[in-house]
Design a protein around this motif. Structure first.
Motif, PDB file in Angstrom:
ATOM      1  N   THR A   1       0.901  -1.220  -0.063  1.00  0.00           N
ATOM      2  CA  THR A   1      -0.104   0.046   0.086  1.00  0.00           C
ATOM      3  C   THR A   1       0.755   1.206  -0.021  1.00  0.00           C
ATOM      4  OG1 THR A   1      -1.908  -1.119   1.042  1.00  0.00           O
ATOM      5  CG2 THR A   1      -1.980   1.336   1.368  1.00  0.00           C
ATOM      6  N   VAL A   2       2.017   1.263   0.847  1.00  0.00           N
ATOM      7  CA  VAL A   2       2.486   2.422   0.853  1.00  0.00           C
ATOM      8  C   VAL A   2       3.456   2.753  -0.219  1.00  0.00           C
ATOM      9  CG1 VAL A   2       4.801   3.411   2.013  1.00  0.00           C
ATOM     10  CG2 VAL A   2       2.991   2.412   3.406  1.00  0.00           C
ATOM     11  N   PHE A   3       4.130   1.724  -0.943  1.00  0.00           N
ATOM     12  CA  PHE A   3       4.779   1.876  -2.241  1.00  0.00           C
ATOM     13  C   PHE A   3       3.972   2.068  -3.287  1.00  0.00           C
ATOM     14  CE2 PHE A   3       8.135   0.324   0.350  1.00  0.00           C
ATOM     15  CZ  PHE A   3       9.265   0.838  -0.089  1.00  0.00           C
ATOM     16  N   SER A   4       2.724   1.866  -3.422  1.00  0.00           N
ATOM     17  CA  SER A   4       1.877   2.170  -4.375  1.00  0.00           C
ATOM     18  C   SER A   4       1.075   3.570  -4.124  1.00  0.00           C
ATOM     19  CB  SER A   4       0.488   1.218  -4.287  1.00  0.00           C
ATOM     20  OG  SER A   4      -0.186   1.445  -3.031  1.00  0.00           O
ATOM     21  N   ILE A   5       1.585   4.291  -3.222  1.00  0.00           N
ATOM     22  CA  ILE A   5       1.099   5.578  -3.116  1.00  0.00           C
ATOM     23  C   ILE A   5       2.315   6.497  -3.478  1.00  0.00           C
ATOM     24  CG2 ILE A   5       0.137   7.472  -1.306  1.00  0.00           C
ATOM     25  CD1 ILE A   5      -1.478   5.181  -0.371  1.00  0.00           C
ATOM     26  N   ILE A   6       3.668   5.956  -2.786  1.00  0.00           N
ATOM     27  CA  ILE A   6       4.806   6.935  -3.098  1.00  0.00           C
ATOM     28  C   ILE A   6       4.914   7.243  -4.668  1.00  0.00           C
ATOM     29  CG2 ILE A   6       7.289   6.834  -3.043  1.00  0.00           C
ATOM     30  CD1 ILE A   6       7.016   5.284  -0.501  1.00  0.00           C
ATOM     31  N   PRO A   7       5.009   8.386  -5.008  1.00  0.00           N
ATOM     32  CA  PRO A   7       5.050   8.775  -6.393  1.00  0.00           C
ATOM     33  C   PRO A   7       6.069   7.978  -7.350  1.00  0.00           C
ATOM     34  CG  PRO A   7       4.568  10.917  -5.130  1.00  0.00           C
ATOM     35  CD  PRO A   7       5.067   9.801  -4.279  1.00  0.00           C
ATOM     36  N   PHE A   8       7.113   7.897  -6.772  1.00  0.00           N
ATOM     37  CA  PHE A   8       8.587   7.332  -7.564  1.00  0.00           C
ATOM     38  C   PHE A   8       8.229   5.875  -7.869  1.00  0.00           C
ATOM     39  CE2 PHE A   8      10.162  11.388  -5.781  1.00  0.00           C
ATOM     40  CZ  PHE A   8      10.688  11.843  -6.902  1.00  0.00           C
ATOM     41  N   THR A   9       7.524   5.114  -7.080  1.00  0.00           N
ATOM     42  CA  THR A   9       7.208   3.659  -7.462  1.00  0.00           C
ATOM     43  C   THR A   9       5.753   3.425  -7.518  1.00  0.00           C
ATOM     44  OG1 THR A   9       6.788   3.482  -4.812  1.00  0.00           O
ATOM     45  CG2 THR A   9       9.089   3.132  -5.651  1.00  0.00           C
TER      46      THR A   9
END
Length: 436
Positions: free
Chosen positions: A364-372
């Motif tokens: 969930t976190v990395f699907s929200i971080i713009p670079f990933t």
């Protein structure tokens, strides 16, 4: 026509008229098709080959346990003297499986030896060890008074049935299919960013080294020049992808109608379809196709386009800033790693976390971080329920907000860097340029 539109037109025409662009646009589909045919041919060659293994069993404990199949052929050379069998095996066989003379079969646990010039595959070693383990286990069961045959016949292979709370049958491997579909989309975005981001960077470096950049920025703002390069190269890339799709469809049509390669429904006659429909495998295939068609395909395609645009613009602005900061492509290597690392991280996070827990904290976190998010979120979309759509909306908003912020920072580096020559900038100097 505005200055930005003129720059976009210039970059687009310069790219599509490039000989390497024209050649690779039409040659790449042929290379991919040729590679696929070659891999299929080599795979079929490996399937048809038979590995010959010689067995030398001094007592006869295990030689009958090794059964030949279509991939491996075992030959017993135990009647020969050992040295003769070893010499014969070295000339005519892939290896010699030596089972020494022992007082008890249990002593063979670590004494069976495989002799060969080439190292055997892990799969072959595992198969041999499985045969040995089975023989030793059977011997132990007999010593303990158990009937090994009855125990073996009593073994059951179960199959877990999957279903949904809402009713209907669920399918094994469906998560892997969903991740694969999203992974392909994410991988395409990553490759597009890397390939065409480098094009933007090289274009900036070329104009800078040719000393024509001073003339260009006397008429346009550095920000307009940077955005024109990014958009112009992206349009050229989209055109190339569209040509690849058309050429691929043409190749499929040619293969089907002129080379006799049947695809789709034309590959099966009605009688075979009727027979297949009576089988469980065909029913399973229909369920898989139904499940795939029930995926939010419209949402996935729409998000692919959105993340395609947002991800490319985000990273291309960084590529343009790097191109402005250096004098040659060699000098750019120290700055490229921090750009590529988030993309690679997104791929690994997607494949190793989404497939196991698509709604977990890491995914969930990395699907929200713009670079990933352009990679990880595309893998999560097939699993998203309506109550999780806020995460998708938040991810897109953050992506374009970050793009706007990064473009602002990149333009500050760009406007200073395009006029700097003869010195390799450091990270500290890049931060100073942000203050100008």
């Amino acid at each position: 026509m505005s200055k930005l539109a003129l720059i976009i037109k210039r970059e687009f025409i310069a790219k599509v008229r490039n000989k390497s662009f024209i050649v690779m646009t039409f040659l790449s589909p042929l290379l991919f098709v040729g590679m696929g045919v070659l891999i299929g041919y080599l795979a079929s060659m490996n399937k048809d080959s038979v590995t010959k293994i010689a067995i030398y069993d001094e007592v006869g404990y295990l030689k009958n346990d090794f059964k030949s199949d279509k991939f491996t052929q075992y030959t017993d050379l135990s009647l020969m003297p050992f040295e003769v069998a070893k010499d014969t095996a070295s000339k005519s066989y892939a290896g010699l499986l030596f089972i020494p003379k022992v007082d008890s079969i249990q002593q063979l646990k670590e004494k069976v030896e495989y002799i060969s010039e080439d190292s055997p595959s892990i799969e072959f070693i595992s198969d041999v060890e499985t045969v040995i383990d089975s023989a030793l286990t059977t011997d132990n069961l007999k010593k303990l008074g158990f009937d090994a045959g009855k125990i073996e016949s009593a073994k059951v292979n179960s199959s877990l049935k999957l279903s949904k709370f809402s009713g209907g049958e669920s399918l094994k491997g469906l998560n892997e299919i969903k991740v694969a579909i999203g992974g392909i989309m994410g991988y395409l975005i990553m490759m597009f960013i890397i390939i065409y981001g480098n094009f933007v960077m090289r274009s900036v470096i070329e104009e800078k080294t040719n000393r024509i950049i001073e003339i260009i920025i006397s008429s346009v703002k550095p920000f307009q020049l940077m955005m024109g390069k990014i958009i112009g190269n992206s349009l050229a890339g989209i055109l190339q992808f569209l040509i690849w799709v058309v050429v691929g469809l043409v190749l499929m049509f040619v293969a089907q109608n002129f080379f006799g390669l049947q695809m789709g429904s034309g590959a099966v006659n009605p009688e075979s379809v009727q027979i297949a429909q009576q089988s469980a495998d065909f029913s399973k295939l229909q369920l898989y196709i139904t499940e795939i068609m029930n995926l939010p395909l419209g949402l996935m395609i729409s998000c692919f386009i959105i993340y395609f645009i947002g991800g490319y613009f985000l990273y291309s602005s960084l590529y343009a800033a790097i191109g402005a900061a250096v004098d040659s492509e060699t000098d750019s290597q120290q700055f490229l790693l921090p750009i590529i690392m988030p993309l690679m991280l997104g791929v690994y996070i997607g494949f190793f976390t989404v497939i196991n827990d698509p709604h977990g904290t890491v995914a969930t976190v990395f699907s929200i971080i713009p670079f990933t998010s352009p990679i990880v979120m595309l893998m999560r979309i097939p699993f998203l329920e309506p109550e999780h759509y806020w995460q998708l909306i938040l991810s897109i908003v953050l992506l374009f907000a970050t793009f706007t912020l990064v473009v602002w920072f990149a333009s500050k580096i760009y406007r200073v860097g395009i006029l700097m020559y003869g010195k390799k900038p450091t990270w500290a100097e890049l931060f100073k340029w942000l203050k100008y």
